[in-house]
Design a protein around this motif. Structure first.
Motif, PDB file in Angstrom:
ATOM      1  N   VAL A  87     -10.902   1.978  -8.089  1.00 60.11           N
ATOM      2  CA  VAL A  87     -10.884   3.559  -7.720  1.00 60.11           C
ATOM      3  C   VAL A  87     -10.026   4.466  -8.474  1.00 60.11           C
ATOM      4  CG1 VAL A  87     -11.513   3.135  -5.266  1.00 60.11           C
ATOM      5  CG2 VAL A  87      -9.282   3.364  -5.884  1.00 60.11           C
ATOM      6  N   THR A  88     -10.010   5.407  -8.587  1.00 59.48           N
ATOM      7  CA  THR A  88      -9.099   6.342  -9.511  1.00 59.48           C
ATOM      8  C   THR A  88      -7.634   6.401  -8.868  1.00 59.48           C
ATOM      9  OG1 THR A  88      -9.533   8.353  -8.212  1.00 59.48           O
ATOM     10  CG2 THR A  88     -10.662   8.097 -10.107  1.00 59.48           C
ATOM     11  N   ALA A  89      -6.659   6.819  -9.775  1.00 60.62           N
ATOM     12  CA  ALA A  89      -5.292   6.469  -9.023  1.00 60.62           C
ATOM     13  C   ALA A  89      -5.115   7.520  -7.763  1.00 60.62           C
ATOM     14  CB  ALA A  89      -4.364   6.874 -10.369  1.00 60.62           C
ATOM     15  N   ASP A  90      -5.857   8.743  -7.843  1.00 62.78           N
ATOM     16  CA  ASP A  90      -5.288   9.671  -6.587  1.00 62.78           C
ATOM     17  C   ASP A  90      -6.222   9.109  -5.272  1.00 62.78           C
ATOM     18  OD1 ASP A  90      -8.048  10.153  -7.369  1.00 62.78           O
ATOM     19  OD2 ASP A  90      -7.835  12.022  -7.550  1.00 62.78           O
ATOM     20  N   GLU A  91      -6.827   8.096  -5.294  1.00 59.61           N
ATOM     21  CA  GLU A  91      -7.733   7.458  -4.196  1.00 59.61           C
ATOM     22  C   GLU A  91      -6.799   6.427  -3.738  1.00 59.61           C
ATOM     23  OE1 GLU A  91     -12.375   7.717  -4.742  1.00 59.61           O
ATOM     24  OE2 GLU A  91     -11.565   7.108  -6.500  1.00 59.61           O
ATOM     25  N   VAL A  92      -6.027   5.939  -4.387  1.00 53.75           N
ATOM     26  CA  VAL A  92      -5.298   4.897  -3.898  1.00 53.75           C
ATOM     27  C   VAL A  92      -4.533   4.864  -2.560  1.00 53.75           C
ATOM     28  CG1 VAL A  92      -3.156   3.393  -4.358  1.00 53.75           C
ATOM     29  CG2 VAL A  92      -4.874   3.704  -6.275  1.00 53.75           C
ATOM     30  N   PRO A  93      -3.687   6.092  -2.206  1.00 55.00           N
ATOM     31  CA  PRO A  93      -3.155   6.222  -1.126  1.00 55.00           C
ATOM     32  C   PRO A  93      -4.210   6.120   0.290  1.00 55.00           C
ATOM     33  CG  PRO A  93      -2.216   7.719  -2.581  1.00 55.00           C
ATOM     34  CD  PRO A  93      -3.463   7.073  -3.095  1.00 55.00           C
ATOM     35  N   GLY A  94      -5.483   6.661  -0.067  1.00 50.55           N
ATOM     36  CA  GLY A  94      -6.385   6.748   0.905  1.00 50.55           C
ATOM     37  C   GLY A  94      -6.792   5.110   1.230  1.00 50.55           C
ATOM     38  N   VAL A  95      -7.043   4.221   0.101  1.00 53.11           N
ATOM     39  CA  VAL A  95      -7.381   3.051   0.412  1.00 53.11           C
ATOM     40  C   VAL A  95      -6.342   2.235   0.937  1.00 53.11           C
ATOM     41  CG1 VAL A  95      -7.861   0.975  -0.976  1.00 53.11           C
ATOM     42  CG2 VAL A  95      -8.795   3.126  -1.603  1.00 53.11           C
ATOM     43  N   LEU A  96      -5.052   2.395   0.562  1.00 54.59           N
ATOM     44  CA  LEU A  96      -3.949   1.552   1.567  1.00 54.59           C
ATOM     45  C   LEU A  96      -3.991   2.034   2.790  1.00 54.59           C
ATOM     46  CD1 LEU A  96      -1.375   1.648  -1.540  1.00 54.59           C
ATOM     47  CD2 LEU A  96      -2.842  -0.338  -0.972  1.00 54.59           C
ATOM     48  N   ALA A  97      -4.201   3.138   3.108  1.00 51.29           N
ATOM     49  CA  ALA A  97      -3.885   3.627   4.404  1.00 51.29           C
ATOM     50  C   ALA A  97      -4.816   2.827   5.509  1.00 51.29           C
ATOM     51  CB  ALA A  97      -4.387   4.906   4.608  1.00 51.29           C
ATOM     52  N   ARG A  98      -5.917   2.063   4.911  1.00 55.85           N
ATOM     53  CA  ARG A  98      -6.799   1.346   5.876  1.00 55.85           C
ATOM     54  C   ARG A  98      -6.251  -0.126   5.994  1.00 55.85           C
ATOM     55  NH1 ARG A  98     -11.076   3.010   1.747  1.00 55.85           N
ATOM     56  NH2 ARG A  98     -11.596   4.852   2.396  1.00 55.85           N
ATOM     57  N   PHE A  99      -5.072  -0.507   5.310  1.00 60.02           N
ATOM     58  CA  PHE A  99      -4.466  -1.561   5.679  1.00 60.02           C
ATOM     59  C   PHE A  99      -3.224  -1.569   6.166  1.00 60.02           C
ATOM     60  CE2 PHE A  99      -7.620  -1.969   2.235  1.00 60.02           C
ATOM     61  CZ  PHE A  99      -8.479  -3.070   2.346  1.00 60.02           C
ATOM     62  N   PRO A 100      -2.977  -1.052   7.488  1.00 56.96           N
ATOM     63  CA  PRO A 100      -1.662  -0.896   8.117  1.00 56.96           C
ATOM     64  C   PRO A 100      -1.021  -2.046   8.085  1.00 56.96           C
ATOM     65  CG  PRO A 100      -3.316  -0.805   9.800  1.00 56.96           C
ATOM     66  CD  PRO A 100      -4.125  -1.090   8.356  1.00 56.96           C
ATOM     67  N   GLY A 101       0.540  -1.675   7.626  1.00 57.65           N
ATOM     68  CA  GLY A 101       1.521  -2.913   7.727  1.00 57.65           C
ATOM     69  C   GLY A 101       1.233  -3.846   6.619  1.00 57.65           C
ATOM     70  N   CYS A 102       0.524  -3.687   5.516  1.00 60.64           N
ATOM     71  CA  CYS A 102       0.152  -4.604   4.364  1.00 60.64           C
ATOM     72  C   CYS A 102       1.204  -4.309   3.390  1.00 60.64           C
ATOM     73  CB  CYS A 102      -0.992  -4.843   3.715  1.00 60.64           C
ATOM     74  SG  CYS A 102      -2.161  -5.302   5.058  1.00 60.64           S
ATOM     75  N   THR A 103       2.188  -5.193   2.937  1.00 55.25           N
ATOM     76  CA  THR A 103       3.237  -5.022   1.933  1.00 55.25           C
ATOM     77  C   THR A 103       2.672  -5.621   0.872  1.00 55.25           C
ATOM     78  OG1 THR A 103       4.341  -6.670   2.744  1.00 55.25           O
ATOM     79  CG2 THR A 103       4.944  -4.832   3.519  1.00 55.25           C
ATOM     80  N   THR A 104       1.430  -6.454   0.486  1.00 56.71           N
ATOM     81  CA  THR A 104       0.854  -6.715  -0.601  1.00 56.71           C
ATOM     82  C   THR A 104      -0.385  -6.123  -0.785  1.00 56.71           C
ATOM     83  OG1 THR A 104       2.234  -8.829  -0.261  1.00 56.71           O
ATOM     84  CG2 THR A 104       0.325  -8.978  -1.845  1.00 56.71           C
ATOM     85  N   ALA A 105      -0.636  -5.884  -2.414  1.00 57.01           N
ATOM     86  CA  ALA A 105      -1.949  -5.018  -2.581  1.00 57.01           C
ATOM     87  C   ALA A 105      -2.444  -5.892  -3.771  1.00 57.01           C
ATOM     88  CB  ALA A 105      -1.787  -3.913  -2.890  1.00 57.01           C
ATOM     89  N   LYS A 106      -3.697  -6.374  -3.532  1.00 58.82           N
ATOM     90  CA  LYS A 106      -4.541  -6.865  -4.604  1.00 58.82           C
ATOM     91  C   LYS A 106      -5.537  -5.728  -5.569  1.00 58.82           C
ATOM     92  CE  LYS A 106      -8.517  -9.586  -4.332  1.00 58.82           C
ATOM     93  NZ  LYS A 106      -9.236 -10.886  -4.544  1.00 58.82           N
TER      94      LYS A 106
END
Length: 332
Positions: A87-106
């Protein structure tokens, strides 16, 4: 274990088509055939381009889940990573919000048609969102050659990568890339994914010294028990990942991660969050960055809600028959 006759499999087969929240590796609707057996539910969902030989391993995994058994777990929960598509950089926060509590990202990189600068911007946005203590791994799905991989990973290395997953397509290229990264002083471990799950001999990764980490998926390796054997034979740290499974398939991945003696990395088992629906009301989505170890039963109402069109049902039933014939050696 023995494989049930084809009519028995077809009698408990349900085909679903679940929309993706965002496209993932070109997939906008995830189709899967679910199997109901005497031990519960299994999933048969090889990607559409796979032939009967490769698909037969996915069938073996589904049969193991619905007709067989899994190894005993050594832990009750499994830590998981967030998954960030291209996704684009500005979409990243919305994607990460779907993974509550995750401190690692692929983070997916090397997307066809996107420049390396887009990868850098996406990884930078993830680092900004996770902070200094979060862990970031990138996944290129074999999209780079050795030199391109070294150059792009050199640009990404300042964001403190946990590892780079399948940066190049072949085992030999992974080996060569590890040597190049070492000569250039780039401390980016290499993980093998497709070189494990799509290889006729997954142990070549070990024999050629091609990776620091192995990424294993239950379905492509033929089941939880077979995947556990591959990890043990490789002798490398393992990350258990998924293949855009529904919660039924995800339960098998969690079962593998729960059975591993050591689990040093968060696992890529949070991708149910990328689906716009599921076959159970109790979705296998992370809570506080982890998934519970449990079986999942499909819900009849949700099977009906996400039922695939009749032509796709017929296509999947034919595909199941072809995979069954390859697995059993019985063309009938």
């Amino acid at each position: 274990m023995s494989v049930p006759p084809l009519p028995e499999l077809l009698a408990g087969a349900h085909v679903v088509a679940v929309p993706m929240r965002v496209p993932f590796r070109g997939v906008r609707v995830r189709e899967a055939l679910l199997l109901e057996g005497p031990r519960g539910w299994g999933e048969f969902a090889p990607f559409l381009e796979y032939g009967p030989a490769e698909a037969s391993r996915w069938l073996a995994a589904g049969v193991e889940a619905a007709w067989g058994s899994w190894p005993e777990p050594v832990r009750d929960t499994v830590p998981v990573n967030a998954t960030v598509p291209a996704v684009t950089a500005d979409e990243v926060p919305g994607v990460l919000a779907r993974f509550p509590g995750c401190t690692t990202a692929k983070v997916k990189v090397a997307e066809r048609g996107q420049p390396a600068a887009a990868d850098v911007d996406r990884v930078a946005a993830v680092r900004s969102a996770l902070g200094r203590t979060g862990r970031i791994r990138v996944d290129a799905n074999g999209g780079w050659g050795v030199e391109e991989a070294a150059q792009v990973l050199g640009r990404l290395a300042p964001y403190d990568l946990e590892y780079a997953e399948q940066p190049c397509a072949s085992v030999e290229e992974l080996r060569d890339l590890r040597l190049v990264l070492g000569r250039r002083g780039l401390d980016v471990p290499v993980a093998a994914d497709e070189s494990i799950r799509k290889a006729s001999d997954p142990l070549r990764v070990r024999d050629l010294g091609a990776a620091d980490v192995v990424v294993v998926k239950v379905a492509p390796l033929g089941g939880v028990r077979r995947a556990l054997e591959v990890v043990q034979a490789c002798g490398l740290p393992a990350v258990v990942s998924s293949a855009l499974d529904t919660s039924v398939g995800m339960a098998a991945g969690v079962a593998l991660a729960a059975a591993l003696p050591d689990l040093p990395y968060a696992c890529g088992l949070g991708t149910v969050a990328l689906l716009g629906g599921d076959v159970t009301p109790e979705r296998m989505e992370p809570v506080d960055g982890a998934l519970p170890v449990r079986r999942v039963a499909a819900d009849p109402e949700l099977l009906e809600r996400w039922a695939a069109p009749p032509d796709r049902v017929a296509w999947w039933r034919e595909r199941l028959a072809a995979a069954h014939a390859h697995l059993t050696g019985d063309p009938a």
